[in-house]
Design an enzyme around this catalytic site. Structure first.
Site, PDB file in Angstrom:
ATOM      1  N   CYS A  89     -78.349 -22.933   1.296  1.00 23.95           N
ATOM      2  CA  CYS A  89     -79.448 -22.299   0.606  1.00 23.95           C
ATOM      3  C   CYS A  89     -78.919 -21.078  -0.138  1.00 23.95           C
ATOM      4  CB  CYS A  89     -80.523 -21.871   1.600  1.00 23.95           C
ATOM      5  SG  CYS A  89     -81.103 -23.209   2.668  1.00 23.95           S
ATOM      6  N   ALA A  90     -79.563 -20.722  -1.249  1.00 25.03           N
ATOM      7  CA  ALA A  90     -79.110 -19.621  -2.095  1.00 25.03           C
ATOM      8  C   ALA A  90     -77.626 -19.826  -2.380  1.00 25.03           C
ATOM      9  CB  ALA A  90     -79.366 -18.268  -1.440  1.00 25.03           C
TER      10      ALA A  90
END
Length: 294
Positions: free
Chosen positions: A119-120
């Site tokens: 994620c990110a």
């Protein structure tokens, strides 16, 4: 109901009540009824090394100086012998400038990027394996009683995750004590903040444990090893490359750690099984993260 953990023993702990980190958003639920929830803020931070722009990271905005130092250290742009002469954060311009006595230029390295999972989405510059062949992690014993106690204490610690979700946490620990607990929208940022704090405080890594709420990916393993920390533990699962690298460098890698259970896929020789798992309390459902279902 499990009690919240006392955070007075932490050097740095999450501050879920900080108004800069979350905001309330109005919407509707599945029935059409009005709903108000807290969501995590996300803002850009551009990191400079001397006069060169290096990267713009999306972050929750706390501890920008630690994030910048840790990112540069973990990317090999700050050397062990570098003298950091200044770290200047400008909140209005959303920038951090790290200055060193050594002149630096990383044009060639910036041209070569490897996108990493998670994620990110994180970015690693240059050869991801650079420097790993020189890593020699200490054979520091790791008691299973410490792991169980750490998991319980960290899960009970008030956090942005429990307040708003959509965030990862990384905790630097020594034996059974959590020391520094960082959160961010990407696990990469959270571990970089830890690295930046260690660099700033000249904290030795050899007796430490790194605990993360996210997956045990190749980047997490590489960063932990390059930081000199001999053990990495998580509530979540593993990636194959992460396991391979951990075995190559001799990192103790522990995942799927929840309640009485965990799995060790590398570095078992450090484990001292000094507690019967059946005596460990069952985890309270309030503190189960999505990673517990991995």
């Amino acid at each position: 109901m499990a009690r919240a953990e006392d955070v007075s023993d932490y050097i740095i702990a999450p501050v879920p009540a900080d108004p800069r980190l979350t905001r309330v958003v109005e919407g509707v639920d599945q029935t059409g009824a009005a709903s108000r929830i807290s969501v995590v803020e996300e803002r850009p931070l551009t990191i400079f090394l001397n006069g060169q722009e290096i990267v713009t990271a999306m972050t929750i905005g706390d501890y920008p100086e630690y994030l910048a130092l840790g990112f540069l250290r973990n990317q090999g742009m700050l050397r062990e012998d570098d003298e950091v002469t200044g770290v200047d954060h400008d909140d209005e311009l959303e920038t951090v400038v790290v200055r060193t006595a050594r002149q630096t230029s990383y044009e060639d390295k910036l041209k070569k990027k490897t996108r990493t999972s998670g994620c990110a989405v994180g970015t690693v510059f240059g050869d991801m394996m650079e420097g790993l062949e020189e890593v020699r992690l200490p054979a520091t014993p790791l008691r299973t009683s410490w792991l169980y106690e750490l998991a319980g204490r960290i899960n009970r610690t008030p956090s942005l995750y429990l307040e708003a979700g959509a965030i990862h946490g990384t905790v630097l620990c020594r034996e059974n004590r959590p020391l520094v607990y960082m959160e961010d929208v990407g696990r990469h940022n959270a571990v970089d903040k830890i690295a930046g704090w260690m660099l700033s405080e000249k904290e030795a890594p050899g007796d430490k444990i790194l605990y993360t709420t996210g997956r045990l990916t190749s980047e997490m393993v590489i960063k932990t090893a390059l930081m000199g920390i001999p053990a990495l533990a998580s509530r979540s699962g593993f990636t194959g490359w992460g396991v391979e690298i951990a075995r190559e460098v001799g990192l103790t890698l522990i995942g799927r750690m929840r309640g009485q259970r965990f799995v060790c896929l590398s570095g078992e020789e450090r484990l001292l099984r000094d507690v019967d798992p059946d005596t460990v309390p069952v985890e309270d459902s309030k503190h189960r993260r999505k990673g517990a279902r991995a």
